[in-house]
Each structure stands twice: as structure tokens, then as C-alpha cells.
Design an enzyme around this catalytic site. Sequence first.
Site, short mmCIF file in Angstrom:
data_model
loop_
_atom_site.label_atom_id
_atom_site.label_comp_id
_atom_site.label_asym_id
_atom_site.label_seq_id
_atom_site.Cartn_x
_atom_site.Cartn_y
_atom_site.Cartn_z
N ASP A 194 31.37 33.60 33.13
CA ASP A 194 33.00 32.68 33.19
C ASP A 194 33.00 33.68 35.48
O ASP A 194 33.75 32.05 35.51
CB ASP A 194 33.41 34.41 32.83
N ASP A 206 30.14 38.66 25.88
CA ASP A 206 30.62 39.24 27.22
C ASP A 206 30.96 40.70 27.10
O ASP A 206 30.62 40.98 26.21
CB ASP A 206 32.27 38.70 26.86
#
Length: 164
Positions: free
Chosen positions: A142, A124
Site C-alpha cells: 500500500d 495489513d
Amino acid sequence: MMGAAASRSRLSTWLLIAGLVIVADQLTKIAVDRLFAYGERLALLPSVDLTLLYNRGAAFSFLAGADGWQRWFFTILALVVSAVIVRLLWRHGHQRLFAWALTLILGGALGNVIDRFIHGHVIDFVLLYYGDWFFPAFNLADTAITIGAVLLILDELLRVRRGK
């Protein structure tokens, strides 16, 4: 036979788009992983930073603290969901909004599966915050999944509205 050929052609298009989502996701993750030390932050905009973080769980780091089984659970779950999505795209690829939604979810899910398989965690790198409040870090996969989910809801709302 024309129906099968048309379904195959549409499916190919949707899979190509999902593949582009995967490539963009992986390239951004590789770049951030190579350019940043873990936890390093670079301010892009007020309340938006680039940072390198690893997520061993699912959305919002759900089950991130588990002892490792979650890696394979989320990988298998994403692969099963991906197979269902491909089948839905085969059957309903002509429904553009629905197919866009599924395609974005597919590309995002497989982008994160690649991370789980190769690294054991998801990379991330986008961090949103305001003062001391932080939204969990996320990535392009995402984002694609989230946009796909919003499009699914919109598609259903429009379908219900057309039904009245």
C-alpha cells in the site's frame, strides 16, 4: 532494432525493481503473520503500532463486508492494471519519474494480488492513530502504491509546468 533493445532493457530494470518491492512486501507480511496473533499490537512509536489485521476489501477496507466476490474482482482488476502498466513501462520506460511511479504501483498491486490469491485477504500491519482516531491499517504494498500515485501526480505537474 536498437529502440526495441533499449525498451526491453529498461523494461527489465523496472520489472526487477517491481519484483524487489513484491519480495520486500511479502517478506514483511510473512514475518508479521508468523510473529503476531490476529489483532495483537506492538507500539513502535507514539501513534504507530505494528498489528496483524486482514483486509478482504480494497483501500480503506472498501467492500470488505461483501460476500466474497470482491476478492476476485480486485484480483482481476489489479492484473488488468498491471498489464497496462507493463505496456506503459515498455513504451515510456525512459521517462524516469513516470516509470518509477508506475513501477511502485505495479509492485504494490501485485504484492496485494498475491495475498488475495493465497489468503483470500490482504495482510495489513502498520497502524497509525492519534487518541481515538485510527487511520486504516496498511502494508508495504500500500505504501508503494501511495508513493507511486504521488510520483504520478508530481510527474504530471512537472510535465504541465514544462509545457508552459
